[in-house]
Design an enzyme around this catalytic site. Structure first.
Site, PDB file in Angstrom:
ATOM      1  N   ASN A   1      -7.184  -1.456   5.715  1.00 29.74           N
ATOM      2  CA  ASN A   1      -6.785  -3.080   7.066  1.00 29.74           C
ATOM      3  C   ASN A   1      -5.455  -2.580   7.228  1.00 29.74           C
ATOM      4  O   ASN A   1      -5.802  -2.674   8.243  1.00 29.74           O
ATOM      5  CB  ASN A   1      -7.390  -4.047   7.236  1.00 29.74           C
ATOM      6  CG  ASN A   1      -6.266  -4.856   7.826  1.00 29.74           C
ATOM      7  OD1 ASN A   1      -6.938  -5.299   9.291  1.00 29.74           O
ATOM      8  ND2 ASN A   1      -5.984  -5.741   7.761  1.00 29.74           N
TER       9      ASN A   1
ATOM     10  N   ILE B   1       0.954  -1.172  -0.194  1.00 28.67           N
ATOM     11  CA  ILE B   1       0.255  -0.049   0.257  1.00 28.67           C
ATOM     12  C   ILE B   1       0.674   1.189  -0.417  1.00 28.67           C
ATOM     13  O   ILE B   1       0.390   2.209  -0.413  1.00 28.67           O
ATOM     14  CB  ILE B   1      -0.877   0.123   1.250  1.00 28.67           C
ATOM     15  CG1 ILE B   1      -0.093  -0.014   2.389  1.00 28.67           C
ATOM     16  CG2 ILE B   1      -2.258  -1.370   1.453  1.00 28.67           C
ATOM     17  CD1 ILE B   1      -1.525   0.612   3.447  1.00 28.67           C
TER      18      ILE B   1
ATOM     19  N   VAL C   1      -6.971  -5.905  19.950  1.00 29.93           N
ATOM     20  CA  VAL C   1      -7.390  -7.414  19.662  1.00 29.93           C
ATOM     21  C   VAL C   1      -5.934  -8.585  19.532  1.00 29.93           C
ATOM     22  O   VAL C   1      -4.824  -8.096  19.358  1.00 29.93           O
ATOM     23  CB  VAL C   1      -7.215  -7.459  18.478  1.00 29.93           C
ATOM     24  CG1 VAL C   1      -7.781  -8.652  17.770  1.00 29.93           C
ATOM     25  CG2 VAL C   1      -8.725  -6.316  18.943  1.00 29.93           C
TER      26      VAL C   1
ATOM     27  N   SER D   1      -8.958   3.711  15.085  1.00 26.23           N
ATOM     28  CA  SER D   1      -8.385   3.111  16.474  1.00 26.23           C
ATOM     29  C   SER D   1      -8.501   4.112  17.430  1.00 26.23           C
ATOM     30  O   SER D   1      -8.547   4.907  17.436  1.00 26.23           O
ATOM     31  CB  SER D   1      -7.082   2.525  16.591  1.00 26.23           C
ATOM     32  OG  SER D   1      -6.301   2.139  18.097  1.00 26.23           O
TER      33      SER D   1
ATOM     34  N   GLN E   1      10.904  10.499  15.247  1.00 23.49           N
ATOM     35  CA  GLN E   1      11.526  10.556  14.508  1.00 23.49           C
ATOM     36  C   GLN E   1      11.285  10.591  13.864  1.00 23.49           C
ATOM     37  O   GLN E   1      10.054  10.609  13.262  1.00 23.49           O
ATOM     38  CB  GLN E   1      13.242   9.015  14.470  1.00 23.49           C
ATOM     39  CG  GLN E   1      13.388   9.004  15.520  1.00 23.49           C
ATOM     40  CD  GLN E   1      14.608  10.252  15.488  1.00 23.49           C
ATOM     41  OE1 GLN E   1      15.188  10.572  14.822  1.00 23.49           O
ATOM     42  NE2 GLN E   1      14.862  10.336  16.910  1.00 23.49           N
TER      43      GLN E   1
ATOM     44  N   LYS F   1      -3.644   7.885  12.954  1.00 21.43           N
ATOM     45  CA  LYS F   1      -5.358   7.176  12.910  1.00 21.43           C
ATOM     46  C   LYS F   1      -6.262   8.510  13.286  1.00 21.43           C
ATOM     47  O   LYS F   1      -7.612   8.412  12.408  1.00 21.43           O
ATOM     48  CB  LYS F   1      -5.392   6.413  14.449  1.00 21.43           C
ATOM     49  CG  LYS F   1      -4.613   5.158  13.450  1.00 21.43           C
ATOM     50  CD  LYS F   1      -4.774   3.915  12.728  1.00 21.43           C
ATOM     51  CE  LYS F   1      -4.842   2.607  12.984  1.00 21.43           C
ATOM     52  NZ  LYS F   1      -4.789   2.190  11.791  1.00 21.43           N
TER      53      LYS F   1
ATOM     54  N   TYR G   1       1.921   6.467  15.480  1.00 22.65           N
ATOM     55  CA  TYR G   1       0.230   6.229  15.260  1.00 22.65           C
ATOM     56  C   TYR G   1      -1.134   6.396  15.456  1.00 22.65           C
ATOM     57  O   TYR G   1      -1.817   6.528  14.740  1.00 22.65           O
ATOM     58  CB  TYR G   1       0.785   4.235  15.835  1.00 22.65           C
ATOM     59  CG  TYR G   1      -0.668   3.806  15.916  1.00 22.65           C
ATOM     60  CD1 TYR G   1      -0.428   2.735  14.589  1.00 22.65           C
ATOM     61  CD2 TYR G   1      -1.820   3.461  17.004  1.00 22.65           C
ATOM     62  CE1 TYR G   1      -1.662   1.955  14.897  1.00 22.65           C
ATOM     63  CE2 TYR G   1      -2.636   2.227  16.545  1.00 22.65           C
ATOM     64  CZ  TYR G   1      -2.902   2.045  15.211  1.00 22.65           C
ATOM     65  OH  TYR G   1      -3.423   0.784  15.478  1.00 22.65           O
TER      66      TYR G   1
ATOM     67  N   THR H   1      -3.584  -9.972  18.338  1.00 26.36           N
ATOM     68  CA  THR H   1      -2.539 -10.252  16.298  1.00 26.36           C
ATOM     69  C   THR H   1      -1.096  -9.821  17.022  1.00 26.36           C
ATOM     70  O   THR H   1      -0.676  -9.482  18.722  1.00 26.36           O
ATOM     71  CB  THR H   1      -2.488  -8.831  16.122  1.00 26.36           C
ATOM     72  OG1 THR H   1      -2.284  -7.661  16.345  1.00 26.36           O
ATOM     73  CG2 THR H   1      -5.107  -9.092  15.425  1.00 26.36           C
TER      74      THR H   1
HETATM   75  N1  NAP Z   1      -4.872  -5.399  17.510  1.00 28.41           N
HETATM   76  C1  NAP Z   1      -4.958  -4.132  17.303  1.00 28.41           C
HETATM   77  O1  NAP Z   1      -5.421  -4.611  19.160  1.00 28.41           O
HETATM   78  C2  NAP Z   1      -5.817  -3.413  16.723  1.00 28.41           C
HETATM   79  C3  NAP Z   1      -6.080  -1.911  17.630  1.00 28.41           C
HETATM   80  C4  NAP Z   1      -6.812  -1.058  16.993  1.00 28.41           C
HETATM   81  C5  NAP Z   1      -6.858  -0.818  16.210  1.00 28.41           C
HETATM   82  N2  NAP Z   1      -6.109  -2.139  15.311  1.00 28.41           N
HETATM   83  C6  NAP Z   1      -6.423  -1.825  13.632  1.00 28.41           C
HETATM   84  O2  NAP Z   1      -6.270  -3.158  13.171  1.00 28.41           O
HETATM   85  C7  NAP Z   1      -6.030  -2.949  11.712  1.00 28.41           C
HETATM   86  C8  NAP Z   1      -4.908  -4.528  11.402  1.00 28.41           C
HETATM   87  O3  NAP Z   1      -4.381  -4.986  12.855  1.00 28.41           O
HETATM   88  P1  NAP Z   1      -3.333  -6.162  13.248  1.00 28.41           P
HETATM   89  O4  NAP Z   1      -3.795  -5.702  14.451  1.00 28.41           O
HETATM   90  O5  NAP Z   1      -4.158  -6.972  12.376  1.00 28.41           O
HETATM   91  O6  NAP Z   1      -2.104  -5.633  12.904  1.00 28.41           O
HETATM   92  P2  NAP Z   1      -0.558  -6.913  11.653  1.00 28.41           P
HETATM   93  O7  NAP Z   1      -1.159  -8.215  12.892  1.00 28.41           O
HETATM   94  O8  NAP Z   1       0.578  -6.060  12.231  1.00 28.41           O
HETATM   95  O9  NAP Z   1      -1.723  -7.355  10.521  1.00 28.41           O
HETATM   96  C9  NAP Z   1      -1.317  -6.342  10.004  1.00 28.41           C
HETATM   97  C10 NAP Z   1      -1.295  -6.242   8.263  1.00 28.41           C
HETATM   98  O10 NAP Z   1      -1.413  -5.059   7.879  1.00 28.41           O
HETATM   99  C11 NAP Z   1      -0.079  -5.444   6.524  1.00 28.41           C
HETATM  100  N3  NAP Z   1       0.774  -4.268   6.504  1.00 28.41           N
HETATM  101  C12 NAP Z   1       1.484  -3.253   6.635  1.00 28.41           C
HETATM  102  N4  NAP Z   1       1.970  -2.939   6.110  1.00 28.41           N
HETATM  103  C13 NAP Z   1       1.878  -2.684   4.772  1.00 28.41           C
HETATM  104  C14 NAP Z   1       2.144  -2.844   3.901  1.00 28.41           C
HETATM  105  N5  NAP Z   1       2.754  -1.183   3.687  1.00 28.41           N
HETATM  106  N6  NAP Z   1       1.308  -3.086   2.096  1.00 28.41           N
HETATM  107  C15 NAP Z   1       0.534  -3.909   2.781  1.00 28.41           C
HETATM  108  N7  NAP Z   1       0.333  -4.373   3.767  1.00 28.41           N
HETATM  109  C16 NAP Z   1       0.436  -4.061   4.899  1.00 28.41           C
HETATM  110  C17 NAP Z   1       0.575  -6.567   7.226  1.00 28.41           C
HETATM  111  O11 NAP Z   1       2.173  -7.613   6.072  1.00 28.41           O
HETATM  112  P3  NAP Z   1       3.215  -8.348   5.628  1.00 28.41           P
HETATM  113  O12 NAP Z   1       3.080  -9.263   6.617  1.00 28.41           O
HETATM  114  O13 NAP Z   1       3.121  -8.292   5.175  1.00 28.41           O
HETATM  115  O14 NAP Z   1       3.673  -7.429   7.397  1.00 28.41           O
HETATM  116  C18 NAP Z   1      -0.246  -7.695   7.874  1.00 28.41           C
HETATM  117  O15 NAP Z   1      -0.700  -8.348   6.823  1.00 28.41           O
HETATM  118  C19 NAP Z   1      -4.602  -1.850  11.381  1.00 28.41           C
HETATM  119  O16 NAP Z   1      -5.108  -1.311  11.072  1.00 28.41           O
HETATM  120  C20 NAP Z   1      -4.391  -1.569  13.132  1.00 28.41           C
HETATM  121  O17 NAP Z   1      -3.791  -0.154  13.074  1.00 28.41           O
HETATM  122  C21 NAP Z   1      -5.058  -2.497  15.257  1.00 28.41           C
END
Ligand code: NAP
Length: 238
Positions: free
Chosen positions: A88, A62, A194, A146, A107, A165, A161, A196
Site C-alpha cells: 500500500n 519500504i 480517495v 491507480s 527531475q 504505477k 507517479y 487522504t
Molecule cells: N488517495 C487516492 O486517491 C489514491 C488513488 C489511487 C491510488 N492510491 C494509492 O493508494 C495507496 C495509499 O494511498 P493513500 O492515499 O492512503 O496515501 P497517504 O495518505 O499519502 O499515505 C501513504 C502511506 O504510505 C506510507 N509511506 C510512504 N512512503 C513510505 C516508505 N518509504 N516506507 C514506508 N511507508 C511509506 C506513509 O507513511 P508516513 O505516514 O510515514 O508518511 C503512509 O502511511 C498508495 O499506493 C496510493 O498510490 C491512492
C-alpha cells in the site's frame, strides 16, 4: 477450528492502508501495521485493538531492505506465517503543477525517488514474503495501483507517479505469472479517488469505500482471480 490469517500492510499507519488494516481486522484477520515510524504504527494498531480486534505494528521502511527483512522476520517469528501482503505504501511527489505537471519538467531525482518507493518497495516486499507463502502454499498479494497508471487511459500530469504505477502493474502481472498454479493470488487495485493526505480534501471517496476492493482481493477464495486489475470489484483495462 479455523486458522487465523495474518496480514502485513505497508504504510498502514494512516490513509487507505490503515482502513484496509481495520477492515481486515474486523474480518478476523490478525493485522500487522507496517509503519516507517513505529510509534505511529503502534498508535494506529491501538485504535484497532480498542475496537476489540487483533492488530500490532512493525517498523517498515519500504526503501530499506534491512527494514523489510526485519519486519518480515518479526511477523514470521510472532505468527509463524504471512497469508496476506498489501503493498500500500507509496508517494506522490511530482511537485507543483499537480494534474498539469509536465514530463518535460520532471527531475530525474523525483522519478528515482518515486520508483524507489512505489515500485522497488513492493518488489522487495514481494521477494521477502513470497517464499513464506510458497511454504504455506497460500497467499494473497494486493498491490495498490491507480487509474493514473493505466496505459489505456494515459494522460499528462504526475508523470513519475503514473509511470511508477504502470510499472507496479507489470510487477503484478509478472508475480502472478511466476506463481501460476499455486494458491497465491496476486492482483492490482485502483481504490478510486480517495480523501487522504495523498488524495486531498476534494477527493470523492471516503477511505471506507477506497479500502473495500483491496480487502476483497486480500481474502479471495481459491477460485478467485489472479493477475488482474480491479476497481469496485470489477476488472479494469491495464
Ligand atoms: N488517495 C487516492 O486517491 C489514491 C488513488 C489511487 C491510488 N492510491 C494509492 O493508494 C495507496 C495509499 O494511498 P493513500 O492515499 O492512503 O496515501 P497517504 O495518505 O499519502 O499515505 C501513504 C502511506 O504510505 C506510507 N509511506 C510512504 N512512503 C513510505 C516508505 N518509504 N516506507 C514506508 N511507508 C511509506 C506513509 O507513511 P508516513 O505516514 O510515514 O508518511 C503512509 O502511511 C498508495 O499506493 C496510493 O498510490 C491512492
Amino acid at each position: 477450528m479455523t486458522m487465523t490469517r495474518v496480514a502485513l500492510i505497508s504504510g498502514a499507519n494512516r490513509g487507505i492502508g490503515f482502513e484496509i488494516a481495520r477492515q481486515l481486522a474486523r474480518k478476523g484477520v490478525a493485522v500487522v501495521i507496517g509503519s516507517r515510524d513505529l510509534d505511529k504504527g503502534r498508535a494506529a494498531a491501538q485504535l484497532i485493538v480498542d475496537e476489540g480486534f487483533t492488530a500490532e505494528a512493525v517498523q517498515l521502511e519500504i526503501t530499506d531492505n534491512t527494514s523489510i527483512l526485519a519486519a518480515v522476520g518479526t511477523v514470521v517469528q510472532r505468527h509463524g506465517r504471512i497469508d496476506i501482503l498489501v503493498n500500500n505504501a507509496a508517494i506522490l511527489v511530482d511537485g507543483p503543477g499537480g494534474f498539469k505537471s509536465s514530463l518535460f519538467d520532471l527531475q530525474a531525482e523525483t522519478a528515482r525517488q518515486t520508483f524507489e518507493t512505489n515500485l522497488l518497495g513492493p518488489l522487495r516486499l514481494t521477494q521477502a514474503v513470497v517464499p513464506i507463502m510458497q511454504r504455506q502454499r497460500y497467499g494473497r498479494i494486493v498491490n495498490l495501483s491507480s487509474g493514473a497508471g493505466q496505459l489505456s487511459d494515459m494522460r499528462i500530469g504526475f508523470p513519475a507517479y503514473r509511470m511508477s504505477k504502470t510499472a507496479l502493474n507489470a510487477l503484478t502481472r509478472i508475480t502472478a505469472a511466476e506463481l501460476a498454479g499455486v494458491d497465491i493470488k496476486v492482483n492490482a487495485v485502483c481504490p478510486g479517488w480517495v480523501r487522504t493526505d495523498m488524495g486531498g480534501a476534494e477527493a470523492e471517496r471516503p477511505v471506507e469505500i477506497g479500502a473495500e476492493t483491496p480487502v476483497w482481493l486480500a481474502v479471495l477464495p481459491e477460485n478467485g482471480p489472479t493477475g488482474g486489475f480491479f476497481r469496485d470489484q470489477r476488472p479494469i483495462p491495464w
